[in-house]
Design a protein around this motif. Structure first.
Motif, short mmCIF file in Angstrom:
data_model
loop_
_atom_site.label_atom_id
_atom_site.label_comp_id
_atom_site.label_asym_id
_atom_site.label_seq_id
_atom_site.Cartn_x
_atom_site.Cartn_y
_atom_site.Cartn_z
N LEU A 14 0.84 -1.20 0.00
CA LEU A 14 0.00 0.00 0.00
C LEU A 14 0.87 1.25 0.00
O LEU A 14 1.96 1.26 0.58
CB LEU A 14 -0.88 0.05 1.25
N THR A 15 0.37 2.28 -0.63
CA THR A 15 0.99 3.60 -0.52
C THR A 15 0.00 4.50 0.24
O THR A 15 -1.18 4.17 0.34
CB THR A 15 1.26 4.21 -1.91
N ILE A 16 0.50 5.60 0.70
CA ILE A 16 -0.39 6.54 1.38
C ILE A 16 -1.45 7.04 0.39
O ILE A 16 -2.61 7.21 0.75
CB ILE A 16 0.41 7.71 1.99
N GLN A 18 -2.78 5.35 -2.11
CA GLN A 18 -3.80 4.31 -2.24
C GLN A 18 -4.72 4.28 -1.03
O GLN A 18 -5.94 4.14 -1.17
CB GLN A 18 -3.14 2.94 -2.41
N VAL A 19 -4.15 4.40 0.16
CA VAL A 19 -4.97 4.42 1.38
C VAL A 19 -5.92 5.60 1.33
O VAL A 19 -7.11 5.48 1.64
CB VAL A 19 -4.09 4.46 2.65
N SER A 20 -5.43 6.74 0.88
CA SER A 20 -6.26 7.94 0.78
C SER A 20 -7.42 7.73 -0.18
O SER A 20 -8.58 8.01 0.15
CB SER A 20 -5.39 9.11 0.31
N LYS A 21 -7.14 7.22 -1.36
CA LYS A 21 -8.18 7.02 -2.36
C LYS A 21 -9.20 5.98 -1.94
O LYS A 21 -10.40 6.16 -2.13
CB LYS A 21 -7.55 6.62 -3.71
N ARG A 22 -8.73 4.89 -1.38
CA ARG A 22 -9.64 3.80 -0.99
C ARG A 22 -10.46 4.13 0.25
O ARG A 22 -11.58 3.63 0.41
CB ARG A 22 -8.84 2.53 -0.73
N SER A 23 -9.92 4.96 1.13
CA SER A 23 -10.60 5.24 2.39
C SER A 23 -11.45 6.50 2.34
O SER A 23 -12.38 6.66 3.13
CB SER A 23 -9.59 5.39 3.52
#
Length: 79
Positions: A14-16, A18-23
């Protein structure tokens, strides 16, 4: 003790971003939080835990258990 969030992201591919977009949480907010120095009074907060859980489609308690069992590092360098 500190949570090695960078290692967690790496292991879980995970990248930050990706976490941002998914969350749905803002990238800048998560970036600042994941990169801030941790102390005993400022560790991972509930928003960060929720963001990781949402990004991986897991329950928050599952992510927390994983972090506690595999990603804690001793912040006392004298040991």
């Amino acid at each position: 003790m500190q949570i090695d969030i960078k290692r967690y992201l790496e292991v879980h591919n995970l990248t930050i971003y990706q976490v941002s977009k998914r969350s749905g949480y803002g990238y800048t907010t998560l970036h600042k939080s994941f990169n801030k120095p941790q102390s005993s009074s400022t560790s991972l907060n509930l928003r960060d835990l929720d963001a990781l859980a949402r990004a991986e489609h897991r329950a928050m308690w599952e992510v927390l258990r994983d972090l506690e069992n595999h990603y804690l590092k001793d912040d006392d360098k004298s040991l």
